[in-house]
Design a protein around this motif. Structure first.
Motif, PDB file in Angstrom:
ATOM      1  N   THR A 166     -12.559  -1.997  -9.548  1.00 34.70           N
ATOM      2  CA  THR A 166     -13.151  -3.296  -9.870  1.00 34.70           C
ATOM      3  C   THR A 166     -14.468  -3.117 -10.598  1.00 34.70           C
ATOM      4  OG1 THR A 166     -12.127  -4.377  -7.968  1.00 34.70           O
ATOM      5  CG2 THR A 166     -14.032  -5.456  -8.925  1.00 34.70           C
ATOM      6  N   ALA A 167     -15.274  -2.162 -10.135  1.00 35.51           N
ATOM      7  CA  ALA A 167     -16.561  -1.909 -10.776  1.00 35.51           C
ATOM      8  C   ALA A 167     -16.391  -1.522 -12.234  1.00 35.51           C
ATOM      9  CB  ALA A 167     -17.303  -0.801 -10.024  1.00 35.51           C
ATOM     10  N   TYR A 168     -15.251  -0.919 -12.556  1.00 34.87           N
ATOM     11  CA  TYR A 168     -15.003  -0.510 -13.934  1.00 34.87           C
ATOM     12  C   TYR A 168     -14.306  -1.581 -14.750  1.00 34.87           C
ATOM     13  CZ  TYR A 168     -16.473   4.271 -13.055  1.00 34.87           C
ATOM     14  OH  TYR A 168     -17.220   5.389 -12.777  1.00 34.87           O
ATOM     15  N   THR A 169     -13.820  -2.622 -14.114  1.00 39.51           N
ATOM     16  CA  THR A 169     -13.162  -3.691 -14.869  1.00 39.51           C
ATOM     17  C   THR A 169     -14.061  -4.895 -15.080  1.00 39.51           C
ATOM     18  OG1 THR A 169     -12.164  -4.478 -12.812  1.00 39.51           O
ATOM     19  CG2 THR A 169     -10.826  -3.066 -14.200  1.00 39.51           C
ATOM     20  N   VAL A 206      -0.114 -13.406 -10.927  1.00 39.40           N
ATOM     21  CA  VAL A 206       0.431 -12.052 -11.069  1.00 39.40           C
ATOM     22  C   VAL A 206       1.520 -11.737 -10.046  1.00 39.40           C
ATOM     23  CG1 VAL A 206      -1.633 -11.134 -12.159  1.00 39.40           C
ATOM     24  CG2 VAL A 206      -1.451 -11.081  -9.665  1.00 39.40           C
ATOM     25  N   VAL A 207       1.509 -12.389  -8.858  1.00 42.36           N
ATOM     26  CA  VAL A 207       2.533 -12.060  -7.859  1.00 42.36           C
ATOM     27  C   VAL A 207       3.741 -12.979  -7.966  1.00 42.36           C
ATOM     28  CG1 VAL A 207       0.749 -11.233  -6.293  1.00 42.36           C
ATOM     29  CG2 VAL A 207       1.646 -13.537  -5.987  1.00 42.36           C
ATOM     30  N   GLY A 208       3.562 -14.119  -8.620  1.00 38.47           N
ATOM     31  CA  GLY A 208       4.679 -15.033  -8.792  1.00 38.47           C
ATOM     32  C   GLY A 208       4.607 -16.239  -7.873  1.00 38.47           C
ATOM     33  N   GLU A 209       5.064 -17.358  -8.387  1.00 40.97           N
ATOM     34  CA  GLU A 209       5.033 -18.617  -7.638  1.00 40.97           C
ATOM     35  C   GLU A 209       5.897 -18.553  -6.390  1.00 40.97           C
ATOM     36  OE1 GLU A 209       3.778 -22.577  -7.067  1.00 40.97           O
ATOM     37  OE2 GLU A 209       3.160 -21.106  -8.579  1.00 40.97           O
ATOM     38  N   ALA A 210       6.996 -17.811  -6.471  1.00 45.35           N
ATOM     39  CA  ALA A 210       7.937 -17.773  -5.344  1.00 45.35           C
ATOM     40  C   ALA A 210       7.289 -17.180  -4.099  1.00 45.35           C
ATOM     41  CB  ALA A 210       9.173 -16.965  -5.733  1.00 45.35           C
ATOM     42  N   GLU A 211       6.460 -16.146  -4.272  1.00 48.60           N
ATOM     43  CA  GLU A 211       5.817 -15.508  -3.127  1.00 48.60           C
ATOM     44  C   GLU A 211       4.824 -16.449  -2.454  1.00 48.60           C
ATOM     45  OE1 GLU A 211       6.294 -12.421  -1.658  1.00 48.60           O
ATOM     46  OE2 GLU A 211       8.094 -12.476  -2.890  1.00 48.60           O
ATOM     47  N   VAL A 212       4.076 -17.182  -3.247  1.00 44.66           N
ATOM     48  CA  VAL A 212       3.095 -18.111  -2.688  1.00 44.66           C
ATOM     49  C   VAL A 212       3.805 -19.247  -1.965  1.00 44.66           C
ATOM     50  CG1 VAL A 212       1.176 -19.660  -3.233  1.00 44.66           C
ATOM     51  CG2 VAL A 212       1.419 -17.511  -4.471  1.00 44.66           C
ATOM     52  N   PHE A 235      -9.965  -7.876 -12.430  1.00 41.32           N
ATOM     53  CA  PHE A 235      -9.245  -6.878 -11.641  1.00 41.32           C
ATOM     54  C   PHE A 235      -8.005  -7.478 -10.980  1.00 41.32           C
ATOM     55  CE2 PHE A 235      -8.307  -4.601  -7.727  1.00 41.32           C
ATOM     56  CZ  PHE A 235      -8.128  -3.314  -8.226  1.00 41.32           C
ATOM     57  N   VAL A 236      -8.125  -8.712 -10.488  1.00 40.82           N
ATOM     58  CA  VAL A 236      -6.962  -9.350  -9.861  1.00 40.82           C
ATOM     59  C   VAL A 236      -5.827  -9.458 -10.865  1.00 40.82           C
ATOM     60  CG1 VAL A 236      -6.092 -11.484  -8.839  1.00 40.82           C
ATOM     61  CG2 VAL A 236      -8.315 -10.591  -8.137  1.00 40.82           C
ATOM     62  N   ILE A 237      -6.143  -9.855 -12.093  1.00 45.02           N
ATOM     63  CA  ILE A 237      -5.116  -9.927 -13.131  1.00 45.02           C
ATOM     64  C   ILE A 237      -4.567  -8.536 -13.435  1.00 45.02           C
ATOM     65  CG2 ILE A 237      -4.859 -10.209 -15.623  1.00 45.02           C
ATOM     66  CD1 ILE A 237      -6.218 -12.809 -15.480  1.00 45.02           C
ATOM     67  N   ALA A 238      -5.470  -7.547 -13.480  1.00 46.47           N
ATOM     68  CA  ALA A 238      -5.064  -6.211 -13.907  1.00 46.47           C
ATOM     69  C   ALA A 238      -4.248  -5.476 -12.856  1.00 46.47           C
ATOM     70  CB  ALA A 238      -6.307  -5.387 -14.266  1.00 46.47           C
ATOM     71  N   LEU A 276      -1.604 -11.705   0.366  1.00 48.22           N
ATOM     72  CA  LEU A 276      -2.211 -12.601  -0.628  1.00 48.22           C
ATOM     73  C   LEU A 276      -3.719 -12.652  -0.473  1.00 48.22           C
ATOM     74  CD1 LEU A 276       0.371 -15.541  -0.542  1.00 48.22           C
ATOM     75  CD2 LEU A 276      -0.025 -13.959  -2.439  1.00 48.22           C
ATOM     76  N   ALA A 277      -4.216 -12.675   0.772  1.00 45.96           N
ATOM     77  CA  ALA A 277      -5.659 -12.700   1.005  1.00 45.96           C
ATOM     78  C   ALA A 277      -6.307 -11.430   0.481  1.00 45.96           C
ATOM     79  CB  ALA A 277      -5.947 -12.877   2.494  1.00 45.96           C
ATOM     80  N   ALA A 278      -5.705 -10.283   0.790  1.00 52.09           N
ATOM     81  CA  ALA A 278      -6.256  -9.010   0.332  1.00 52.09           C
ATOM     82  C   ALA A 278      -6.218  -8.902  -1.185  1.00 52.09           C
ATOM     83  CB  ALA A 278      -5.487  -7.856   0.969  1.00 52.09           C
ATOM     84  N   THR A 279      -5.130  -9.402  -1.804  1.00 49.73           N
ATOM     85  CA  THR A 279      -5.029  -9.363  -3.266  1.00 49.73           C
ATOM     86  C   THR A 279      -6.100 -10.227  -3.910  1.00 49.73           C
ATOM     87  OG1 THR A 279      -2.636  -9.011  -3.105  1.00 49.73           O
ATOM     88  CG2 THR A 279      -3.513  -9.751  -5.226  1.00 49.73           C
ATOM     89  N   ALA A 280      -6.285 -11.444  -3.399  1.00 50.02           N
ATOM     90  CA  ALA A 280      -7.300 -12.335  -3.960  1.00 50.02           C
ATOM     91  C   ALA A 280      -8.696 -11.763  -3.804  1.00 50.02           C
ATOM     92  CB  ALA A 280      -7.215 -13.705  -3.281  1.00 50.02           C
ATOM     93  N   MET A 281      -8.926 -11.024  -2.716  1.00 44.44           N
ATOM     94  CA  MET A 281     -10.254 -10.491  -2.444  1.00 44.44           C
ATOM     95  C   MET A 281     -10.427  -9.060  -2.941  1.00 44.44           C
ATOM     96  SD  MET A 281     -12.266 -10.766   1.164  1.00 44.44           S
ATOM     97  CE  MET A 281     -14.028 -10.420   1.252  1.00 44.44           C
ATOM     98  N   SER A 282      -9.373  -8.498  -3.519  1.00 42.36           N
ATOM     99  CA  SER A 282      -9.417  -7.089  -3.923  1.00 42.36           C
ATOM    100  C   SER A 282     -10.502  -6.799  -4.958  1.00 42.36           C
ATOM    101  CB  SER A 282      -8.052  -6.659  -4.462  1.00 42.36           C
ATOM    102  OG  SER A 282      -7.698  -7.449  -5.594  1.00 42.36           O
TER     103      SER A 282
END
Length: 688
Positions: free
Chosen positions: A346-349, A641-647, A355-358, A378-384
């Motif tokens: 993240t520090a490099y992006t 990035v993860v898709g509507e179906a997962e959410v 970073f979430v998109i990447a 989903l929480a970890a991904t959003a906060m990654s």
């Protein structure tokens, strides 16, 4: 933010190939500057005084062997003829022949030295010097061309990718288009917004031509680029409006349909309407033009997204997760490890949203494969991407230091380490204590440690590839990995990894445990660039319109309604926290930093808040804003990035209120507590 409707086929390179070439051009132009610096040093080492040999020496026109006596007499005679009778009345003295002779002898000496220097340079101009000089000057011209073309590259990249995002229905919105009404409302408003952007750009061009200030050909060409780009974007949205996909559900709800409108469209309609009402129709065009002042920053954003998409095409993330699998961590602990590990890339992006998109899709899929429930993943991904924005060499911190002389990158990064440790601790405590649903039984170290060492072996070649690229830049170009070199160095590293995997894995068939099939260099690069074009289009257009919203806030003088200073730093900090979180909810990081620098920062400084403390609070408050409803940009990007179906699948799960909304509540608790501590604890030591 939905995908679909415009499936990519063999024509995909019509958008992704130009984008790939533009991104490569940015890397080449920026790297050529490093090459040129080394060539100048090398030229000086090979030929002393090389800087004088970069251009052909000009032969002096003076006479090195004049008749000095005749020159003295001529000078005295010319002085006598030019004597003014008034000068004599005022007591002006005649020239002393000795002084005239001395001056002429000095000029002759200088002339002879100039001739000797010319002869020496002529002798040094060997064929080797001329060949070396030709290459060095070519690179210098390439750098100059690259610097001049940065703005044009950015405009073409933004417009090309925005059109792609429109055709692929990939813009960022609160929810996906599911019904025909969603589709109609969304694309109708997109078309109106794009036409508004086109009209504002045309008016801005005409007002520029009508001003008294001279307009350069480059500036006029830039105006034309914006106009052509927005015209294409308007046609693309109109095309999508008329070509309704057959897979959409009939009917729909109007309130939900408005939530399917892309965020950039909403921002455009708000800012465009405001500027039209105050008689400043060119306002959007002006503020979009301000993107050009930071064109290198926005191009770096595009490079970081490209890096992330190339990372998704490699086995690297899977291999890193394989290192932790032998410990059989509970999902909550693995989520903590994933967020902590993600802090470094993240520090490099540059920013959490990038970073979430990447890399968000990779993190989510790996957590789900390890047994994490959907809400936790989903929480970890959003906060990654939320923890690493305070670490070196984050682009956002560099922009803050660039815009604010009160702070330096070293100071911000130095305190950023402590903020990172705090936020990491808070997330770990929340994840492992609140709603923990798994037993905390790690594998025995005697069993896990050898397996972990075994899992590290496949990573060794990747480390060597990365080290080789870094060492090459260090030894050949004298460039280290820092906040300034990362944007041009990381794409090279990822390309090197893709080449390595192509050579190493091209003959392997089948799917190994925990690995993905490698599809070859061309397919991997094409897939990464395909994803990059749509993501850049969605993100950069959102960044540009966010700057326009900042202009609305600035021109409406909303901030002037607040006191320009507070007697109490505690009261000032409370107001700062509220304002900064709200800005984080409605603006992207870079646009918000520009606005905060011009408005909120001055109030904070005047109220006695230390600049470093203020910007640390700003960074944490922004991250809390990106995780906070109703917009929650990082959650929208996660859905992207993860898709509507997962959410949707996560939303349909049952349980307590916390369990049904864990993906939203967990990050809010962790970042909310962190923000309170970062904002108010330091005031105990210096606040008034």
């Amino acid at each position: 933010m939905s995908k679909g409707g415009f499936e990519r086929s063999g024509l995909e390179w019509f958008s992704s190939l130009p984008a790939c070439l533009l991104l490569l051009a940015v890397v080449i132009f920026s790297t050529s500057s490093d090459i040129h610096n080394q060539m100048l040093r090398g030229g000086e080492q090979l030929w002393s005084g090389y800087y004088k040999l970069r251009m052909d020496p000009v032969q002096p026109t003076c006479d090195p062997d004049p008749d000095i006596d005749a020159a003295v007499e001529a000078e005295l005679a010319a002085s006598a003829e030019a004597d003014d009778p008034m000068a004599a009345l005022l007591g002006a003295e005649e020239k002393d022949p000795a002084d005239v002779r001395l001056a002429i002898e000095r000029s002759v000496t200088d002339c002879r030295e100039a001739h000797r220097s010319f002869e020496n340079l002529q002798q040094q101009l060997s064929p080797g010097v001329k060949a070396y000089r030709a290459v060095e000057l070519f690179i210098a011209d390439l750098i100059a061309y690259g610097l001049e073309s940065q703005r044009f590259i950015l405009v073409v990249l933004v417009m090309l990718c925005a059109v792609t995002a429109t055709l692929t229905r990939h813009h960022i919105a609160m929810r996906a288009m599911e019904t025909r009404l969603d589709y109609t409302v969304s694309h109708t408003l997109q078309t109106i917004a794009n036409a508004m952007l086109l009209g504002s750009s045309v008016i801005f061009r005409q007002s520029t031509l009508g001003s008294d200030t001279a307009v350069s050909s480059e500036e006029l060409l830039l105006h034309n680029f914006w106009i052509v780009g927005f015209a294409c974007l308007t046609l693309a949205s109109l095309y999508r409006l008329l070509r309704v996909p057959r897979d959409l559900e009939p009917g729909g709800n109007l309130n939900k349909a408005f939530l399917a409108v892309p965020l950039y469209t909403v921002m455009c309609l708000i800012s465009g309407t405001y500027f039209a009402l105050i008689g400043h129709a060119s306002g959007i065009g002006i503020y979009l033009g301000k993107m050009m002042e930071l064109s290198d920053m926005f191009l770096n954003v595009g490079l970081y997204v490209w890096v992330g998409m190339m990372l998704k095409q490699t086995r690297l993330a899977t291999l890193v997760f394989n290192v932790f699998r032998p410990w059989r961590m509970p999902p909550e602990l693995l989520a903590v490890v994933a967020v902590l590990v993600a802090a470094v890339p993240t520090a490099y992006t540059g920013a959490s949203g990038i970073f979430v998109i990447a890399a968000g899709a990779v993190i989510y899929s790996e957590l789900r494969a390890a047994g994490a429930r959907r809400h936790l993943a989903l929480a970890a991904t959003a906060m990654s991407g939320s923890l690493g924005v305070v670490l070196r060499p984050c682009l956002l911190v560099v922009v803050i230091a660039y815009l604010n002389r009160e702070v330096t990158t070293d100071e911000l990064f130095g305190w950023g380490i402590w903020v990172f440790l705090l936020t990491a601790t808070m997330f770990a405590l929340v994840a492992l204590s609140v709603n923990r649903q798994s037993e905390f039984n790690l594998a025995p170290s005697s069993e896990a440690f050898p397996a972990m060492l075994q899992a590290l072996k496949p990573l060794v070649p990747y480390v060597l590839v990365i080290a080789a690229v870094v060492l090459f830049y260090r030894l050949a170009l004298d460039v280290g990995v820092d906040e300034f070199s990362a944007p041009r160095l990381l794409p090279v590293i990822m390309l090197a990894i893709l080449v390595y995997e192509h050579v190493r894995l091209k003959n392997r068939k089948g799917r190994a445990s925990g690995e993905v099939n490698h599809q070859g260099l061309e397919r991997s690069l094409r897939g990464a660039t395909n994803d990059t074009t749509a993501e850049i289009g969605a993100l950069l257009l959102l960044l540009g319109l966010s700057v326009s919203i900042g202009g609305v806030i600035e021109r409406s003088h909303i901030m002037e309604t607040f006191p320009q200073s507070f007697d109490s730093t505690w009261s000032a900090m409370l107001l700062m926290v509220v304002i900064l979180v709200v800005l984080g909810m409605i603006m992207d990081a870079f646009g918000a930093v520009i606005l905060v620098t011009a408005t909120v920062a001055t109030i904070a400084y005047a109220s006695g808040i230390h600049p470093i403390h203020f910007w640390m609070v700003t960074l944490v408050a922004f991250e809390l804003g990106y995780l906070s409803p109703p917009v929650a940009l990082n959650h929208l990007l996660t859905r992207q990035v993860v898709g509507e179906a997962e959410v949707l699948a996560a939303q349909q799960e049952t349980g307590t209120f916390y369990q049904r909304h864990e993906r939203i509540i967990m990050p809010l608790i962790a970042m909310g507590i962190s923000l309170i501590l970062v904002a108010f604890v330091p005031l105990l030591f210096y606040g008034g």
